[in-house]
Design a protein around this motif. Structure first.
Motif, PDB file in Angstrom:
ATOM      1  N   HIS A   1       0.790  -1.221  -0.053  1.00 44.21           N
ATOM      2  CA  HIS A   1      -0.033   0.184  -0.034  1.00 44.21           C
ATOM      3  C   HIS A   1       0.901   1.319   0.033  1.00 44.21           C
ATOM      4  O   HIS A   1       0.167   2.382  -0.221  1.00 44.21           O
ATOM      5  N   LYS A   2       2.140   1.010   0.273  1.00 43.83           N
ATOM      6  CA  LYS A   2       3.122   2.272   0.088  1.00 43.83           C
ATOM      7  C   LYS A   2       3.731   2.293  -1.181  1.00 43.83           C
ATOM      8  O   LYS A   2       4.408   3.383  -1.375  1.00 43.83           O
ATOM      9  N   GLN A   3       3.126   1.522  -2.267  1.00 45.34           N
ATOM     10  CA  GLN A   3       3.703   2.051  -3.710  1.00 45.34           C
ATOM     11  C   GLN A   3       2.642   2.350  -4.418  1.00 45.34           C
ATOM     12  O   GLN A   3       1.541   1.702  -4.363  1.00 45.34           O
TER      13      GLN A   3
ATOM     14  N   ASN B   1      -7.705   2.552   5.179  1.00 47.76           N
ATOM     15  CA  ASN B   1      -7.321   3.893   5.671  1.00 47.76           C
ATOM     16  C   ASN B   1      -5.706   3.650   5.972  1.00 47.76           C
ATOM     17  O   ASN B   1      -5.406   4.377   7.048  1.00 47.76           O
ATOM     18  N   VAL B   2      -4.951   2.916   5.265  1.00 43.13           N
ATOM     19  CA  VAL B   2      -3.763   2.778   5.405  1.00 43.13           C
ATOM     20  C   VAL B   2      -2.833   3.364   4.357  1.00 43.13           C
ATOM     21  O   VAL B   2      -1.637   3.586   4.568  1.00 43.13           O
ATOM     22  N   ILE B   3      -3.460   4.085   3.560  1.00 42.83           N
ATOM     23  CA  ILE B   3      -2.724   4.693   2.294  1.00 42.83           C
ATOM     24  C   ILE B   3      -2.569   6.143   2.637  1.00 42.83           C
ATOM     25  O   ILE B   3      -3.513   6.851   3.370  1.00 42.83           O
ATOM     26  N   ASP B   4      -1.650   6.763   1.853  1.00 43.17           N
ATOM     27  CA  ASP B   4      -1.578   8.326   1.757  1.00 43.17           C
ATOM     28  C   ASP B   4      -2.035   8.710   0.324  1.00 43.17           C
ATOM     29  O   ASP B   4      -1.188   8.766  -0.546  1.00 43.17           O
ATOM     30  N   PRO B   5      -3.223   9.059   0.280  1.00 39.55           N
ATOM     31  CA  PRO B   5      -3.665   9.407  -1.028  1.00 39.55           C
ATOM     32  C   PRO B   5      -3.335  10.531  -1.635  1.00 39.55           C
ATOM     33  O   PRO B   5      -3.178  11.558  -0.892  1.00 39.55           O
ATOM     34  N   GLN B   6      -3.227  10.820  -2.925  1.00 42.39           N
ATOM     35  CA  GLN B   6      -2.830  11.899  -3.585  1.00 42.39           C
ATOM     36  C   GLN B   6      -4.096  12.959  -3.447  1.00 42.39           C
ATOM     37  O   GLN B   6      -3.936  14.056  -3.196  1.00 42.39           O
ATOM     38  N   VAL B   7      -5.305  12.306  -3.198  1.00 42.88           N
ATOM     39  CA  VAL B   7      -6.353  13.324  -3.002  1.00 42.88           C
ATOM     40  C   VAL B   7      -7.300  12.318  -2.411  1.00 42.88           C
ATOM     41  O   VAL B   7      -7.758  11.257  -2.573  1.00 42.88           O
ATOM     42  N   ALA B   8      -8.350  12.919  -1.507  1.00 38.79           N
ATOM     43  CA  ALA B   8      -9.418  12.302  -0.626  1.00 38.79           C
ATOM     44  C   ALA B   8     -10.760  12.686  -1.251  1.00 38.79           C
ATOM     45  O   ALA B   8     -10.958  13.941  -1.673  1.00 38.79           O
ATOM     46  N   ILE B   9     -11.713  12.046  -1.252  1.00 34.91           N
ATOM     47  CA  ILE B   9     -13.170  12.548  -1.755  1.00 34.91           C
ATOM     48  C   ILE B   9     -13.928  11.922  -0.941  1.00 34.91           C
ATOM     49  O   ILE B   9     -14.204  10.901  -0.338  1.00 34.91           O
ATOM     50  N   ILE B  10     -14.854  12.721  -0.351  1.00 34.87           N
ATOM     51  CA  ILE B  10     -16.234  12.568   0.406  1.00 34.87           C
ATOM     52  C   ILE B  10     -17.542  12.943   0.068  1.00 34.87           C
ATOM     53  O   ILE B  10     -17.907  14.455   0.079  1.00 34.87           O
ATOM     54  N   PRO B  11     -18.133  12.101  -0.958  1.00 34.71           N
ATOM     55  CA  PRO B  11     -19.344  12.559  -1.561  1.00 34.71           C
ATOM     56  C   PRO B  11     -20.520  13.124  -0.700  1.00 34.71           C
ATOM     57  O   PRO B  11     -21.263  13.875  -1.226  1.00 34.71           O
ATOM     58  N   SER B  12     -20.724  12.290   0.461  1.00 35.59           N
ATOM     59  CA  SER B  12     -22.042  12.565   0.965  1.00 35.59           C
ATOM     60  C   SER B  12     -21.659  12.034   2.471  1.00 35.59           C
ATOM     61  O   SER B  12     -20.882  11.270   2.803  1.00 35.59           O
ATOM     62  N   ILE B  13     -22.690  12.402   3.307  1.00 31.26           N
ATOM     63  CA  ILE B  13     -22.484  12.048   4.799  1.00 31.26           C
ATOM     64  C   ILE B  13     -23.789  12.085   5.322  1.00 31.26           C
ATOM     65  O   ILE B  13     -24.637  13.066   5.561  1.00 31.26           O
ATOM     66  N   ALA B  14     -24.356  10.814   5.815  1.00 29.11           N
ATOM     67  CA  ALA B  14     -25.761  10.661   6.281  1.00 29.11           C
ATOM     68  C   ALA B  14     -25.466   9.663   7.442  1.00 29.11           C
ATOM     69  O   ALA B  14     -24.851   8.877   7.559  1.00 29.11           O
ATOM     70  N   LYS B  15     -26.738   9.397   8.209  1.00 30.25           N
ATOM     71  CA  LYS B  15     -26.664   8.561   9.324  1.00 30.25           C
ATOM     72  C   LYS B  15     -26.558   6.891   8.661  1.00 30.25           C
ATOM     73  O   LYS B  15     -27.687   6.648   7.918  1.00 30.25           O
ATOM     74  N   GLU B  16     -25.731   6.275   8.990  1.00 28.28           N
ATOM     75  CA  GLU B  16     -25.689   4.835   8.771  1.00 28.28           C
ATOM     76  C   GLU B  16     -24.693   4.015   9.654  1.00 28.28           C
ATOM     77  O   GLU B  16     -23.889   4.399  10.640  1.00 28.28           O
TER      78      GLU B  16
END
Length: 398
Positions: free
Chosen positions: A38-40, A147-162
């Motif tokens: 995951h570091k490559q 969530n062990v990666i260091d991404p170039q960009v993160a995306i959060i499309p939506s947040i609701a109760k789940e």
């Protein structure tokens, strides 16, 4: 349950726990044993309540239109484990998955099913070396095994109760988990979030010195995908591609890719008059209802519904009953599946029946449309071998 994973576990004598255990200790230790794949490479990480899969698929299409090779990790699969790990939009082959599972059979750290599959995805992407790998979080984000990666960009499309039993009952609690994918100095792109969730994301971005990008409007170009929510997902994919590609980004190529993109189970026409949609919570069902009202304003609608017991199934049912009084409740093969009889008893519809997945559904009249929804696992089951060909549900020929 991950469809098809058991075959590889048996073949390579891998023992796992079929459980949900949020936390990064086990996956981190296991990845260390196999050389930290995951570091490559370059990654994009996506977490959110709804829109993750669509945004990932749209971003993949745009990147491939720019000549990039793309690995994708989805949760759950369309049919089985193979389409959860994809290269350039194609499911991983049995040969490739055998190769990584053989290597994972040497790992001594105890893993859950999803942790095993996450590790398999990272190994596959290390072996195939795509230009970019898009990783969809399984549940939450902060303590999800991805969530062990260091991404170039993160995306959060939506947040609701789940998943309130794991993530908390308040929107701010759930936002805390989703915002956990934001990494230091790396941009995060967010969709239209409710203010309570947005404030959590803003604070996490501030603490991580991460640029927060919030598109001002949904995508304005043409899409094959139905629904206003897909316009927002396309906007997120467009902005993410700009971040990933930098000076290589080509507007015309991006628009063409988005216009042509099709995604399984996102208001998908499975056969004439038969729509598959993976909506499974209150927010996504709301979007589905809006799309049905826009696309089929004059047709009678029958709902075929099967859900997991840990979803807010009563709210989903009540929302769907605003557009239909004709329901077929389905039992399907998942240990978390809610018995169809429970939905039947709760339903206020005038016409309601219970069917087993392997029964042929009632024939649809010309003026009626059938919507199959409630769970991606249900839709996956409907495409397993042994289920009658889709057109048989409608008694139509090829």
């Amino acid at each position: 349950m991950i469809n098809g994973l058991e075959r590889y576990k048996k073949k390579w004598n891998i023992t796992t726990e079929n459980a949900i255990k949020p936390g990064l200790a086990a996956i981190t230790a296991a990845l260390e044993e196999i050389g930290n794949p995951h570091k490559q490479g370059r990654f994009v990480h996506i977490a959110g309540t709804n829109g993750k899969g669509s945004t990932a698929a749209l971003l993949s299409a745009v990147l491939r239109a720019h000549g990039k090779t793309v690995g994708s990790f989805y949760s759950p699969g369309i049919i089985d484990v193979h389409d959860q790990i994809q290269m350039n939009g194609e499911p991983v082959t049995r040969q490739a998955l055998d190769h990584v599972m053989c290597e994972l059979s040497k790992v001594t750290t105890a893993l859950t099913d999803f942790e095993l599959l996450t590790a398999a995805a990272f190994l596959q992407f290390r072996n195939a070396a795509p230009d970019v790998s898009i990783i969809e979080a399984g549940m939450g984000g902060r303590f999800d095994s991805t969530n062990v990666i260091d991404p170039q960009v993160a995306i959060i499309p939506s947040i609701a109760k789940e998943h309130t039993n794991f993530l908390g009952t308040e929107l701010k609690d759930i936002a805390y988990h989703k915002a956990g994918i934001i990494k230091k100095w790396k941009p995060v792109i967010a969709g239209p979030l409710e203010n309570e969730a947005l404030q959590v994301v803003k604070e996490e971005a501030r603490q991580q010195h991460a640029e927060l990008i919030i598109p001002n409007s949904p995508y304005e170009g043409e899409l094959k995908l139905k629904g206003a929510h897909q316009k927002w997902n396309a906007s997120l994919a467009y902005h993410a591609a700009m971040e990933v590609l930098g000076a290589e980004f080509n507007e015309a190529a991006a628009h063409q890719a988005l216009a042509q993109a099709e995604i399984a189970y996102r208001f998908e026409t499975a056969a004439p008059g038969l729509i598959f949609d993976g909506a499974h919570n209150e927010a996504s069902i709301h979007a589905l209802v809006e799309t049905i009202q826009a696309d089929f304003p004059d047709e009678q609608v029958r709902i075929v519904l099967g859900m997991l017991r840990d979803k807010d199934y009563e709210k989903v049912l009540r929302k769907l009953e605003t557009i239909s009084d004709n329901f077929v409740f389905i039992d399907f093969s998942n240990e978390r599946a809610l018995p169809a009889e429970k939905l039947f008893r709760l339903s206020n519809s005038k016409i309601k029946t219970i069917k087993n997945l392997y029964d042929i559904l009632p024939v649809t009249a010309d003026e009626e449309v059938t919507i199959v929804t409630g769970s991606l696992y249900l839709l996956s089951d409907m495409r397993k071998p042994g289920i009658p060909f889709l057109s048989e549900y409608l008694n139509v020929s090829d």
